[in-house]
Structures are given as C-alpha cells and as structure tokens.
Design an enzyme around this catalytic site. Structure first.
Site, mmCIF file in Angstrom:
data_model
loop_
_atom_site.group_PDB
_atom_site.id
_atom_site.type_symbol
_atom_site.label_atom_id
_atom_site.label_comp_id
_atom_site.label_asym_id
_atom_site.label_seq_id
_atom_site.Cartn_x
_atom_site.Cartn_y
_atom_site.Cartn_z
ATOM 1 N N ASP A 13 0.828 -1.294 0.063
ATOM 2 C CA ASP A 13 -0.160 0.144 0.035
ATOM 3 C C ASP A 13 0.801 1.302 -0.085
ATOM 4 O O ASP A 13 1.714 1.392 0.813
ATOM 5 C CB ASP A 13 -0.915 -0.034 1.203
ATOM 6 C CG ASP A 13 -1.906 -1.057 0.959
ATOM 7 O OD1 ASP A 13 -2.084 -1.620 0.046
ATOM 8 O OD2 ASP A 13 -2.882 -1.144 2.059
ATOM 9 N N GLY A 39 -3.490 -5.520 0.865
ATOM 10 C CA GLY A 39 -3.981 -6.415 0.235
ATOM 11 C C GLY A 39 -4.973 -7.134 0.837
ATOM 12 O O GLY A 39 -4.856 -7.372 2.078
ATOM 13 N N LYS A 40 -6.245 -7.239 0.621
ATOM 14 C CA LYS A 40 -7.477 -7.657 1.405
ATOM 15 C C LYS A 40 -7.039 -9.410 1.732
ATOM 16 O O LYS A 40 -7.317 -9.612 3.006
ATOM 17 C CB LYS A 40 -8.795 -7.774 0.437
ATOM 18 C CG LYS A 40 -9.271 -6.303 0.237
ATOM 19 C CD LYS A 40 -10.317 -6.223 -0.568
ATOM 20 C CE LYS A 40 -10.705 -4.779 -0.975
ATOM 21 N NZ LYS A 40 -10.667 -3.952 0.298
ATOM 22 N N ASN A 43 -4.295 -8.939 4.448
ATOM 23 C CA ASN A 43 -4.854 -8.093 5.698
ATOM 24 C C ASN A 43 -5.798 -9.060 6.627
ATOM 25 O O ASN A 43 -5.612 -9.107 7.679
ATOM 26 C CB ASN A 43 -5.899 -6.902 5.163
ATOM 27 C CG ASN A 43 -4.585 -5.762 4.710
ATOM 28 O OD1 ASN A 43 -3.699 -5.850 4.928
ATOM 29 N ND2 ASN A 43 -5.498 -4.959 4.249
ATOM 30 N N ASN A 183 -21.155 -4.644 2.172
ATOM 31 C CA ASN A 183 -21.889 -3.504 2.637
ATOM 32 C C ASN A 183 -22.928 -3.107 1.676
ATOM 33 O O ASN A 183 -23.079 -3.996 0.824
ATOM 34 C CB ASN A 183 -20.938 -1.864 2.602
ATOM 35 C CG ASN A 183 -20.158 -1.670 1.326
ATOM 36 O OD1 ASN A 183 -20.961 -1.777 0.199
ATOM 37 N ND2 ASN A 183 -19.354 -0.998 1.210
ATOM 38 N N THR A 213 -22.007 -4.940 6.521
ATOM 39 C CA THR A 213 -21.251 -3.986 7.195
ATOM 40 C C THR A 213 -21.679 -2.827 7.028
ATOM 41 O O THR A 213 -22.270 -2.239 5.864
ATOM 42 C CB THR A 213 -19.844 -4.127 6.911
ATOM 43 O OG1 THR A 213 -19.763 -3.939 5.617
ATOM 44 C CG2 THR A 213 -19.157 -5.479 7.254
ATOM 45 N N GLY A 215 -20.262 0.208 8.469
ATOM 46 C CA GLY A 215 -19.298 1.327 9.081
ATOM 47 C C GLY A 215 -19.292 1.661 10.621
ATOM 48 O O GLY A 215 -19.539 0.473 11.283
ATOM 49 N N ASP A 245 -11.588 -5.740 6.510
ATOM 50 C CA ASP A 245 -10.588 -7.144 6.375
ATOM 51 C C ASP A 245 -10.463 -7.476 7.630
ATOM 52 O O ASP A 245 -10.551 -8.563 7.996
ATOM 53 C CB ASP A 245 -9.162 -6.526 5.889
ATOM 54 C CG ASP A 245 -9.473 -6.201 4.368
ATOM 55 O OD1 ASP A 245 -10.116 -6.631 3.725
ATOM 56 O OD2 ASP A 245 -8.408 -5.326 3.867
ATOM 57 N N GLY A 278 -2.831 2.883 8.574
ATOM 58 C CA GLY A 278 -2.240 1.574 7.965
ATOM 59 C C GLY A 278 -3.308 0.615 7.967
ATOM 60 O O GLY A 278 -3.959 0.480 9.051
HETATM 61 O O1 RIB Z 1 -9.172 -3.470 2.342
HETATM 62 C C1 RIB Z 1 -7.971 -2.651 2.225
HETATM 63 C C2 RIB Z 1 -6.879 -3.050 1.332
HETATM 64 O O2 RIB Z 1 -7.705 -2.741 -0.017
HETATM 65 C C3 RIB Z 1 -5.838 -2.168 1.283
HETATM 66 O O3 RIB Z 1 -4.798 -2.722 1.989
HETATM 67 C C4 RIB Z 1 -5.300 -2.258 -0.086
HETATM 68 O O4 RIB Z 1 -4.324 -2.940 -0.386
HETATM 69 C C5 RIB Z 1 -6.587 -2.813 -1.033
HETATM 70 O O5 RIB Z 1 -6.432 -3.918 -1.360
#
Ligand code: RIB
Length: 296
Positions: A13, A39-40, A43, A183, A213, A215, A245, A278
């Site tokens: 990211d 990256g989902k 994460n 969502n 979801t 929020g 995530d 982050g």
């Molecule tokens: O869900 C958040 C993620 O979406 C970020 O970390 C980014 O890499 C995108 O994939």
C-alpha cells in the site's frame, strides 16, 4: 485455536495523507507518504493471526523487492506461506491510497494477484480441508473465487465471501457461500439490484446468508429468520483502511461461537483497527480485543 485459510491478494500500500482529496487535474500538496503492507487477502490473514488463529494464505507476489518484503512481513505475523507463490518477471500488487477527510480513495493494480489460478487453489486442497473457515475476496481472478467456493463446498467447509471490490456474480456462485459480507452498496451491485433498494430487502433476497457491514453503525446479519443489528463501537477513527478486512477475519475466527457473538467481536475488532494508521497498523491482538470488549 481456530484454523483459517485465506485465499486472496497481497499488496504493497502506497499511502498519501492529505488534508483533502485532489480534484481532477488539480495537483495539491500532501502531508505524509508511507509504504505499508496490505491487500485484502494478506490483511485478513494478518488480522486472523493476531486474533489467535492458525492461518494459511493462498496467494501470489511478484519477484520484486515489494514481494520479498511482503512475504517477510507475513512470516513475522505467523502466517503460513506454503501456498504463496512467487511469480517470475512480474510485479507485486500495489494499492495507491489517499487518506483525507476521514475517508480513503484506493486504486489497486493486481499484478501478481491476477496470476492466482484455480489450479493453485486445487493444490492447496489439504490446507483448505484442515481449516475451520475459509475467507475469499475479489482482488484475485473471478475464476479463482469460483474455484474457492466450489472447493469449499466439496470439502464441506464454510466459505465467507467478502465481495470487495465488487461486481455482479452468478447466483449459483453466491449460493455456495456460507456468508456474504458486503456493505449495502456492494450488496446491490452483487445482486444486480437498484442502488436505492433498502438494505433489509436486499438481505432478504440474497441467495446466501448476509452479514452486512455499516461502518460506524456496526453490522446487520441474517441467517434465515429476521435480520438482527449489532451496534458499532465508538472510537476515534484515524484510518479506516483495512477495517472491513479485520471484520471478516474476526468473523471467521469466532464463527464457532455462533453468529451473534462472532459479529459482535468482528465489530469490536474493526473499531479497534481504525484507531491507527495503515491497513494492518491497528489490527488488534486477541488480548487487545478481550481488554476492549468489557469496557466498550
Ligand atoms: O481493504 C483494504 C485493502 O484494499 C488495502 O490494504 C489495499 O491493498 C486494498 O487491497
């Protein structure tokens, strides 16, 4: 200890903090730039591991410096990388993220993530077979999302499909998911419905149980019967990247406690995740989640 298998993307990211979003063709000065792991798929794997699960990730990185760094980061988080392949002559996935005005804008370039194949998922069959829950999102090719859903069904394992970034999917695929976790906006697109349709009616006609979801407003969930609401937990948000995530990971980790308990913990974990910068920065450990819940 729950066992979770995650099939999904691994990104670097590239995050810019600014006081506001730039308009089209308008250069502005930002406040700070940083590179963080995201990256989902990655994460969700990291969030599940911090919550105490035994986690395996199925995905791909490129043969660049980002790929090596991303693998190292995942190893440090105790994520099993036996099924993370390194693609030769290919870059790793990236996400260009702007954080401003309490929101984020994200553009993902899949790169190596686009090379996650159904054959790779088949090769991970024994890993998926030993999982209590399987998580998959949509930053990998759709044929690989389908392969994960079909393999999960064949193995009798609950697959949680986090349909992000979303697009309309065949109803037969959706029926293979144990839970869909969109969502409201994503659920409308997923079902090919009108964007104005009420979320309760969308949930009712979805072909699989939905955990929706909302929020800061928490989540709605429906597994047969009437939809129920879990209120959100109040925190001071710094960066909402990765909150979804964290929610999905916690849902998978605590699913064995029953849906209401799992959704409550998922809302709490997601709330904690937005209190630091982050995608992976604020993801709580199990101890942090347990300390937060009684006081929340
Ligand atoms: O869900 C958040 C993620 O979406 C970020 O970390 C980014 O890499 C995108 O994939």
């Amino acid at each position: 200890m729950a066992r979770v298998a995650v099939v999904g993307s691994i990104n670097m990211d590239l995050v810019t903090l600014a006081s506001r979003f730039a308009g089209p063709g308008e250069p502005i000065l930002g406040e700070r730039f940083l590179t963080v792991h995201g990256g989902k798929g990655a994460n969700q794997a990291v969030a599940a591991a911090r919550l105490g699960a035994e986690v395996a990730l199925i995905g791909a990185v490129g043969d660049d410096a980002f790929g090596a760094e991303l693998r190292e980061g995942l190893s440090r988080e105790n994520v099993d990388l036996a099924h993370v392949v390194r693609i030769a002559e290919c870059g790793s996935g990236t996400a260009s993220i702007t954080v401003a005005e309490g929101e984020n804008h994200i553009i993902v370039v899949p790169a190596a993530n686009a090379r996650v194949t159904p054959a790779q998922i088949e090769r991970a069959q024994s890993t998926l077979a030993s999982a209590d829950a399987i998580l998959v999102q949509m930053e990998i090719p759709l044929e690989s999302v389908e392969a994960t859903l079909r393999l999960g069904q064949r193995l009798g394992k609950p697959v949680i499909l986090n349909p992000a970034p979303t697009q309309k999917l065949p109803v037969e695929w959706l029926k293979l998911a144990r839970y869909l976790t969109p969502n409201q906006h994503e659920l409308a697109i997923l079902l090919g419905a009108d964007a104005d349709e009420d979320f309760q009616s969308l949930m009712q006609r979805a072909p699989a149980p939905v955990v929706l979801t909302r929020g800061g407003d928490g989540a709605w969930y429906r597994d047969g019967g009437d939809a129920a609401h879990q209120a959100g937990f109040k925190v001071d948000a710094v960066d909402t990247t990765g909150a979804g995530d964290t929610f999905n990971a916690a849902l998978a980790v605590f699913l064995h406690e029953g849906l209401p308990a799992a959704v409550r913990k998922a809302c709490a974990a997601a709330a904690l995740s937005v209190t630091r910068l982050g995608a992976q920065g604020g993801m709580p450990t199990r101890a942090e989640l347990e300390a937060f819940l009684p006081s929340a």
